[in-house]
Design a protein around this motif. Structure first.
Motif, mmCIF file in Angstrom:
data_model
loop_
_atom_site.group_PDB
_atom_site.id
_atom_site.type_symbol
_atom_site.label_atom_id
_atom_site.label_comp_id
_atom_site.label_asym_id
_atom_site.label_seq_id
_atom_site.Cartn_x
_atom_site.Cartn_y
_atom_site.Cartn_z
ATOM 1 N N ILE A 78 0.865 -1.183 0.000
ATOM 2 C CA ILE A 78 0.000 0.000 0.000
ATOM 3 C C ILE A 78 0.901 1.233 0.000
ATOM 4 O O ILE A 78 1.773 1.380 0.852
ATOM 5 N N VAL A 79 0.718 2.107 -0.987
ATOM 6 C CA VAL A 79 1.611 3.267 -1.102
ATOM 7 C C VAL A 79 0.877 4.596 -0.900
ATOM 8 O O VAL A 79 1.496 5.645 -0.834
ATOM 9 N N GLU A 80 -0.439 4.540 -0.818
ATOM 10 C CA GLU A 80 -1.168 5.751 -0.443
ATOM 11 C C GLU A 80 -2.427 5.351 0.316
ATOM 12 O O GLU A 80 -3.285 4.623 -0.190
ATOM 13 N N ALA A 81 -2.494 5.830 1.537
ATOM 14 C CA ALA A 81 -3.647 5.493 2.376
ATOM 15 C C ALA A 81 -3.782 6.548 3.463
ATOM 16 O O ALA A 81 -2.838 7.291 3.739
#
Lengths: 208, 208
Positions: A78-81
Motif C-alpha cells: 500500500i503506497v497511499e492510504a
C-alpha cells in the motif's frame, strides 16, 4: 543480562534500553491513546483467548486505501492510504455469553483525566451498547501513578456530560472505578472486575 | 472516460469494460469476499443501527503501517503499509443482548461453494464463539442465483470438515440454510433469520 520483550505486534524491545520506572510508550500518541496500555490489553486478551475464557479483540484502525503497488506477484504494497475516524470503540467481544465493549485511554496527567481523550462517537457507541443489553465500560490508566481503572460506561458518560471543565478529577476515578490489578498473566485482569461489577452470581454462558 | 478499479489482489480492471447492470465487484477477490454482498450487509447494519435494533459492524481490514508522511501539520499520509491476515471473522456486534459474529462469502459458482473461500482462522474463531455462548453463522451468497443464505457456523464447519471434495454442493445450502430475503430497508434482513433460528420465544435483551 539483557532480555527482550516480544510484543504481539512484532516489536522487540530491549529491556535494558528502557529506563527503570519509565515506559517508553506512555505518551499519548496522535489519537490520544497510550500504546503501553494497548499492549497490556492485547496481551491480556491473548491470554484470555488461549485459556478459552473470552474472545475479545482490538479492532484494527480503519484505513482508507487509495493506491496499492505490486512489487511482485503475490505481494501487495500500500503506497497511499489515510487514517479514517472509527465509528465504534476499540475493543469488543464475548465473555460468559455476554457482549463486551470498551474503550481504553491513558494519560500522564496526575490530577485529572482530559475529556478530549474521549470522542463523541465512542460515547454514542457505548450508549447504544448499554441500551442493547451489552456490558460497556472504559479502561482508564493514569500512567504516572501506574493505576488502571475500569469504569462503567454509563457512569463515565454521566460525569463527562455533567462536567463543564475540560477534565475529570483523578479523585472521581478513585471513588467510582474498580482498580485493576496488574500481573504477569494476564497483565491486566479486567475480566475479574467485569465479574465483580456486572456478573455477580452469574455462573456460565446461559443463552441459546 | 475510463477509470480503473484497483483490486487488492493486483488485478486492475477498466471500469468501462464492465457491462451495464452488472456489479464490477461480484467476482471473488483473493480473500474470497465479494464486494457487493459486503455493501449490502454494511447498508443493512447501518439500517439496524439507525433504528436501534442492533449494533453490528464490519471490522476494518488489518493493515500494518510502516511509514507515514505529514505533508501538512494535521494531515497524515500513509506511504508504506501492508495487508495483514485477520485473526477473526469480519462482522460482530450485539443484538437483543446476544453476541453476534459472522463471516460473509460470495461465489459466482453455480453448483457448489468452494471451500478455499473459508479460512482456517475463521473456523477456529467461530468454534470459540459457539463455545462461549455467542451466536455465530455464515452468510453465503450464490450470486449467479442471487441467493443469500444464513448457515449456522457449527453446521457449515461440520460439513466443511467432513467433505473431502474441494467444494460443498449448492444443494446442501438449500437443505441447511435459511434463505435471506432481499429488500430495500434493510437490504438483507438477516436478523429476522437470526430470530427464527436462534431466538424463538426470545423477546428482548434479558441480561443485566
Amino acid at each position: 543480562m539483557t532480555s527482550n520483550i516480544h510484543y504481539p505486534n512484532g516489536k522487540t524491545i530491549k529491556k535494558a534500553a528502557i529506563p527503570k520506572g519509565r515506559h517508553e510508550n506512555t505518551i499519548d500518541n496522535h489519537s490520544g491513546r497510550g500504546a503501553r496500555l494497548e499492549e497490556d490489553l492485547n496481551a491480556s486478551n491473548t491470554y484470555y483467548n488461549d485459556i478459552g475464557a473470552a474472545l475479545i479483540h482490538k479492532k484494527p484502525t480503519p484505513i482508507q486505501v487509495v493506491r496499492v503497488d505490486y512489487p511482485s506477484r503475490d505481494h501487495a504494497k500500500i503506497v497511499e492510504a489515510y487514517y479514517r475516524t472509527p465509528s465504534t470503540t476499540d475493543y469488543n467481544g464475548i465473555y460468559k455469553g455476554h457482549y463486551i465493549d470498551f474503550e481504553a485511554k491513558e494519560t500522564r496527567n496526575r490530577s485529572s483525566f482530559p475529556k478530549y481523550l474521549i470522542h463523541e462517537h465512542q460515547i454514542e457507541h457505548l450508549k447504544k451498547v448499554a441500551k442493547l443489553g451489552g456490558i460497556g465500560f472504559f479502561i482508564i490508566r493514569f500512567s504516572h501513578f501506574n493505576e488502571t481503572w475500569l469504569i462503567d460506561s454509563s457512569d463515565l458518560i454521566r460525569v463527562f456530560e455533567q462536567t463543564k471543565a475540560a477534565s475529570i478529577p483523578h479523585q472521581w476515578f478513585c471513588e467510582n472505578g474498580l482498580l485493576l490489578k496488574e500481573g504477569f498473566m494476564p497483565r491486566i485482569n479486567y475480566l475479574k472486575a467485569v465479574d465483580e461489577k456486572y456478573l455477580k452470581g452469574d455462573t456460565i454462558a446461559k443463552d441459546n
